[in-house]
Each structure stands twice: as structure tokens, then as C-alpha cells.
Design an enzyme around this catalytic site. Structure first.
Site, PDB file in Angstrom:
ATOM      1  N   ALA A 115       0.866  -1.188   0.000  1.00 34.61           N
ATOM      2  CA  ALA A 115       0.000   0.000   0.000  1.00 34.61           C
ATOM      3  C   ALA A 115       0.904   1.240   0.000  1.00 34.61           C
ATOM      4  O   ALA A 115       0.777   2.128   0.848  1.00 34.61           O
ATOM      5  CB  ALA A 115      -0.962  -0.002   1.187  1.00 34.61           C
TER       6      ALA A 115
ATOM      7  N   HIS B 199       7.015   5.830   1.557  1.00 37.95           N
ATOM      8  CA  HIS B 199       7.852   4.667   1.209  1.00 37.95           C
ATOM      9  C   HIS B 199       8.814   5.031   0.066  1.00 37.95           C
ATOM     10  O   HIS B 199       9.981   4.621   0.082  1.00 37.95           O
ATOM     11  CB  HIS B 199       6.985   3.502   0.727  1.00 37.95           C
ATOM     12  CG  HIS B 199       6.026   2.977   1.740  1.00 37.95           C
ATOM     13  ND1 HIS B 199       4.677   3.230   1.696  1.00 37.95           N
ATOM     14  CD2 HIS B 199       6.233   2.210   2.843  1.00 37.95           C
ATOM     15  CE1 HIS B 199       4.084   2.625   2.722  1.00 37.95           C
ATOM     16  NE2 HIS B 199       5.005   2.010   3.432  1.00 37.95           N
TER      17      HIS B 199
ATOM     18  N   GLY C 264      11.113   4.683   8.171  1.00 41.87           N
ATOM     19  CA  GLY C 264      10.583   6.032   8.363  1.00 41.87           C
ATOM     20  C   GLY C 264      10.620   6.434   9.828  1.00 41.87           C
ATOM     21  O   GLY C 264      10.389   5.608  10.722  1.00 41.87           O
TER      22      GLY C 264
ATOM     23  N   ASP D 119       7.247   6.029  12.252  1.00 42.21           N
ATOM     24  CA  ASP D 119       7.091   4.938  13.216  1.00 42.21           C
ATOM     25  C   ASP D 119       8.309   4.984  14.136  1.00 42.21           C
ATOM     26  O   ASP D 119       9.191   4.123  14.082  1.00 42.21           O
ATOM     27  CB  ASP D 119       6.983   3.599  12.490  1.00 42.21           C
ATOM     28  CG  ASP D 119       5.703   3.518  11.690  1.00 42.21           C
ATOM     29  OD1 ASP D 119       4.641   3.801  12.248  1.00 42.21           O
ATOM     30  OD2 ASP D 119       5.770   3.204  10.495  1.00 42.21           O
TER      31      ASP D 119
HETATM   32  O1  PAF Z   1       6.803  -0.375   9.050  1.00 44.00           O
HETATM   33  C1  PAF Z   1       6.332  -1.363   8.438  1.00 44.00           C
HETATM   34  O2  PAF Z   1       5.777  -1.239   7.345  1.00 44.00           O
HETATM   35  C2  PAF Z   1       6.447  -2.739   9.068  1.00 44.00           C
HETATM   36  O3  PAF Z   1       6.318  -2.683  10.448  1.00 44.00           O
HETATM   37  C3  PAF Z   1       7.729  -3.478   8.662  1.00 44.00           C
HETATM   38  C4  PAF Z   1       8.960  -2.771   9.180  1.00 44.00           C
HETATM   39  C5  PAF Z   1       7.801  -3.602   7.147  1.00 44.00           C
HETATM   40  C6  PAF Z   1       7.722  -4.883   9.272  1.00 44.00           C
HETATM   41  O4  PAF Z   1       6.635  -5.622   8.841  1.00 44.00           O
END
Ligand code: PAF
Length: 293
Positions: A33, A38, A148, A151
Site C-alpha cells: 500500500a 515509502h 521512516g 514509526d
Molecule cells: O513499518 C512497516 O511497514 C512494518 O512494520 C515493517 C517494518 C515492514 C515490518 O513488517
């Protein structure tokens, strides 16, 4: 762009990259998604490395029984088009059984960082993240991995885990990418109603006000917390889940006047959608962020 569904295919592809150029391999793990947040990780990875490998895997072990694993947005075709365009060389797209074959029983966890803050709202979440990230690092074997700062707790937990377990790679934190009104980009934003989407701007507004207050002069962690809470509660569509002002490096509790870089971490629920955001503040916030990168 190579699409690898198995560990063996991915390892062979990365082995080939390393033999060909000897250059560094960057890894961008995702749950798909994809949005510009990203792609910013990919851009940064590409600027700093010879090769970029990404993964798309919605990791079941990081979702609680009443969380949104089944309904988490999935668009592998769209995601792959974006990754291809961004210059990713190989993407890992495994089935759940490839990552967790029958009989798997090992987890990786951190003692404190998994259990505080978001970890209290989502028991088991960070254990699932630590486990899958460890497995992905073992499969990919990257020189650097990109996460990122949005988080923030996840990023600090992964930094701690990598240091504690002597994992031979560098973790790079990338600043949050925001929508034009300030809302931090997140796959979950897609699930907000239009009214909640407009209201959600309150998260970044509360952090802006906190940063302004810190710039004005000395303030205690609890006064800053009250200020942020007041702004968040002025938007009645959101249900404030948590507001914390913590040490920016180890997320320990802060008492009294803020004398070192602090991070403000907020979580607000709109309907079933939990949004989080963060801001590092304090005299040396900028220097600290640069040092961490
Ligand atoms: O941040 C995320 O998208 C997820 O927690 C990760 C690091 C890909 C682990 O599944």
C-alpha cells in the site's frame, strides 16, 4: 525489476548483484500500500547505495487478534509499478508460509522498547515487527536498511535490536513525508472517512504548536504534554489514545524541564483507524537527528 517469491530466488538475485558490482545493497522493508513516504525511503536508499531491494509482506505476527490484518490495504500490482519506477532492482513478495513455515516457534523481542507506548496499546505488535525484520535481514543480508521516522518507536526498537544482536548493517532513519496540510503519510490514511481525513490534520498541528512552545523557552515535559493534549482534544472526531514526551534516544520518561532532545509521540483513533505521529524537539533536536542518520 526482479520479483522474487522465495527466499532462495531472492538470495540468488542479491548474490548476483554483489558479484556483478561489489556495491552496497540497501533494503526497504514494507507492508505494501505504498505512498510517497515509502518512495522517499527508496529515493534515499538509491542515493546512498549501488543496489536497492524492497519487500512487500503484510506480516501477520505484528497484528493483534482484533486488529486489521485481514483488511489491511493490499495492491501488489500498483506497488510493484511504483517500486519499478523508483529504481528498485529486486522485490521480495513472499507468501506467509515462505516466512513462517509450519512449525516456526522462534520470536525476537526487546525487553522494554516493545512494551511501552504503542506496545501497551498493541501487545505483541513489536515482537512481530522485531521477528519479521530479523528474518528479512537474514534473508536479504543488506548493508543498510531504511525506516521512516514516523514509526519512531519501531525505528528506535530496531536500532536497539540491531545493536544488541550485533547485526552487521546500518539502520537509516528517514524524516516523515507529509501531505500538503501536514498529515503524516500512512497507508491507513486511505481508510479515513472524508470528515475524519480533514480532522486528522490536528495531529501535525498539535506538534507544530509544541515545537513553537519549545522554541520560546524552557518548558517541562508535563506542560508540553498538556499543551499537545489540549490541541488534540479540541478536535472531537478523534479519540486521543496517548500523548507522551520522552527521551528522543531511548524513549525513557522525562521529568521536569526538557534539557535534552525529546520526542513527542501521539496516537489518535478516528473510528477504527489509529493514526500516530511524532516530533523531535529540544535544543539539540536537529543535531541529534543528523547524528542518528
Ligand atoms: O513499518 C512497516 O511497514 C512494518 O512494520 C515493517 C517494518 C515492514 C515490518 O513488517
Amino acid at each position: 525489476m526482479l520479483v522474487c517469491e522465495t527466499k532462495a530466488a531472492l538470495r540468488a538475485a542479491i548474490g548476483e548483484m554483489r558479484r556483478r558490482t561489489g556495491g552496497s545493497v540497501a533494503f526497504v522493508p514494507t507492508m505494501g500500500a505504498l505512498h510517497d513516504g515509502h518512495l522517499e525511503l527508496v529515493r534515499r536508499a538509491k542515493a546512498e547505495n549501488a543496489h536497492v531491494v524492497a519487500s512487500i509482506f503484510v506480516n501477520p505476527t505484528q497484528f493483534g487478534p482484533n486488529e486489521d490484518f485481514a483488511t489491511y490495504p493490499r495492491d501488489p500490482e500498483g506497488d510493484m509499478a511504483l517500486l519499478r519506477e523508483a529504481g528498485v532492482e529486486a522485490v521480495f513478495l513472499p507468501q506467509v508460509s515462505e516466512i513462517y513455515p509450519e512449525g516456526s516457534e522462534t520470536f525476537v523481542d526487546t525487553r522494554v522498547l516493545s512494551r511501552i507506548l504503542v506496545g501497551r496499546l498493541r501487545p505483541g505488535h513489536f515482537r512481530g515487527v522485531a521477528t519479521v525484520v530479523t528474518k528479512l535481514f537474514n534473508i536479504v543480508g543488506p548493508d543498510r536498511a531504511y525506516f521512516g521516522e514516523k514509526d519512531y518507536q519501531q525505528l528506535q526498537m530496531i536500532r536497539r535490536m540491531v545493536a544488541d544482536l550485533d547485526m552487521p548493517l546500518e539502520i537509516v532513519g528517514v524524516p516523515t513525508v507529509r501531505e500538503s496540510d501536514g498529515l503524516a503519510m500512512s497507508s491507513r490514511n486511505l481508510r479515513l472517512t472524508p470528515e475524519d481525513r480533514s480532522a486528522a490534520v490536528v495531529l501535525s498541528r498539535s506538534l507544530d504548536e509544541a515545537a513553537r512552545r519549545v522554541a520560546e523557552g524552557p518548558v517541562t515535559a508535563s506542560a508540553l504534554r498538556r499543551l499537545v493534549l489540549g490541541v488534540l482534544e479540541s478536535e472531537t472526531r478523534g479519540e486521543v489514545q496517548s500523548v507522551d514526551v520522552r527521551d528522543a534516544a531511548d524513549l525513557s520518561a522525562l521529568r521536569g524541564e526538557i534539557a535534552r532532545p525529546a520526542v513527542i509521540l501521539i496516537a489518535v483513533r478516528f473510528g477504527k483507524v489509529l493514526l500516530i505521529d511524532q516530533r523531535v524537539v529540544g535544543e539539540r533536536a536537529v543535531a541529534w537527528q543528523e547524528a542518528a542518520e
